[in-house]
Enzyme design. Structure first.
Site, PDB file in Angstrom:
ATOM      1  CG  HIS A   7      -3.341   8.906  -3.347  1.00 26.90           C
ATOM      2  ND1 HIS A   7      -2.584   7.769  -3.532  1.00 26.90           N
ATOM      3  CD2 HIS A   7      -4.177   8.963  -4.428  1.00 26.90           C
ATOM      4  CE1 HIS A   7      -2.939   7.166  -4.660  1.00 26.90           C
ATOM      5  NE2 HIS A   7      -3.897   7.877  -5.234  1.00 26.90           N
ATOM      6  CB  CYS A  63      -4.752   9.819  -8.025  1.00 25.02           C
ATOM      7  SG  CYS A  63      -6.466   9.460  -7.555  1.00 25.02           S
TER       8      CYS A  63
END
Length: 345
Positions: free
Chosen positions: A273, A291
């Site tokens: 992201h 992430c």
């Protein structure tokens, strides 16, 4: 080529009115959290990339579709020949397993080359019944494709509640697939272009291979002690915005905010992201909580816009490999080990 089998007995198609919501992809995310953790800290904004038709499995409707298209006869992939499987009806206990069965791919959906077909059940299927259940699963492809079912221990389900089908190698772009589950549930879907993104956490780069072209993108991955999962992951869905709360994974008040252009990789909450920290550290240093972060200069949006569920994200240079049942980690098993998970092998 046809893989798996489906009975042609007289068992009435039962109505499968269980929701697997358009909000299902959102509901999945609601049980997840931010970077490489599990909890209750993720909220999503905007519609899921999974179509609304993912929501329902209706045996009567699907049975009508079979009747109109002739799918119930078992058309062989590529050659147009028909292979009719004449078998006894499944045992009552095995047949009951299909009440409430769900398929992870929507009717008419186009997926990436890594997407497995995943069937989940409302109750665990005992080992003694799994071969019988597997015989009632049928996959037809055009062109023909070598593949196998395998029982997967899903991270959030009991053993025996999930069985996946994957090809020996990634799907060939343009493949047309029909999957039949029991007596009434049918899905038709297609495989789109190939997109495989490889994240090298040591070099802080992501190499995106799409339709024969290659692009290298700077990224930042999990910091020491919070490393991004190693191995092959498959995009399950994507959201324009996801709220992540570090308190749900024991990271204190490290973050509690909305993150944009979130591509969902694992059931434990790994995303690729947009991350403001990537504006400084992408290409230089790993600073996330697990992430993969992309810069907010348009890099994250450009990647997000081209991704579809089923695209492949491989992570190299990290530590522990993602579990098979943590999202779609099916490709982390060799072909022989994958086939060993079939009750018919």
């Amino acid at each position: 080529m046809t893989m798996g089998r489906r009975a042609t007995g007289t068992l009435r198609a039962r109505r499968l009115a269980h929701l697997f919501a358009a909000t299902a992809a959102c509901a999945v995310a609601l049980a997840l959290t931010g970077c490489a953790g599990s909890g209750e800290g993720v909220r999503v904004e905007g519609p899921s990339a999974i179509p609304e038709t993912h929501a329902r499995a209706d045996a009567e409707t699907d049975a009508e579709t079979d009747a109109e298209t002739g799918a119930g006869a078992g058309t062989g992939g590529g050659g147009g020949t028909e292979a009719v499987d004449v078998r006894p009806s499944p045992s009552p206990s095995a047949a009951e397993a299909f009440d409430g069965a769900r398929v992870n791919i929507a009717e008419g959906q186009t997926v990436g080359v890594g997407m497995p077909i995943s069937v989940t059940f409302d109750r665990p299927v005992p080992e003694a019944e799994r071969a019988d259940v597997e015989r009632r699963l049928k996959v037809t492809t055009d062109p023909g494709t070598e593949g196998s079912w395998s029982w997967v221990k899903d991270r959030d389900l009991a053993d025996g509640q999930r069985v996946d089908f994957r090809p020996r190698a990634y799907w060939k772009p343009g493949t047309k697939v029909t999957v039949q589950v029991g007596e009434g549930l049918t899905r038709h879907f297609g495989v789109g272009r190939s997109l495989i993104a490889t994240v090298d956490v040591r070099r802080h780069t992501m190499t995106v291979e799409k339709d024969g072209s290659t692009e290298r993108v700077p990224v930042t991955a999990g910091a020491p002690g919070m490393e991004t999962w190693n191995g092959t992951m498959v995009v399950s869905d994507k959201q324009p915005k996801v709220f992540m709360d570090s308190r749900t994974v024991g990271y204190g008040d490290s973050y509690a905010d909305w993150y944009s252009y979130a591509v969902h990789l694992t059931a434990s909450g790994t995303y690729l992201h947009e991350n403001p920290k990537a504006n400084t550290y992408a290409g230089r240093r790993n600073v996330t909580h697990g992430c993969v972060g992309l810069a907010a200069d348009g890099t994250a949006k450009r990647f997000y816009d081209q991704v579809v569920p089923g695209d492949v994200v491989k992570v190299t240079g990290s530590a522990e490999t993602v579990a098979v049942g943590n999202g779609y980690g099916d490709w982390n098993l060799s072909w022989e080990r994958w086939k060993d998970g079939s009750a018919l092998n």
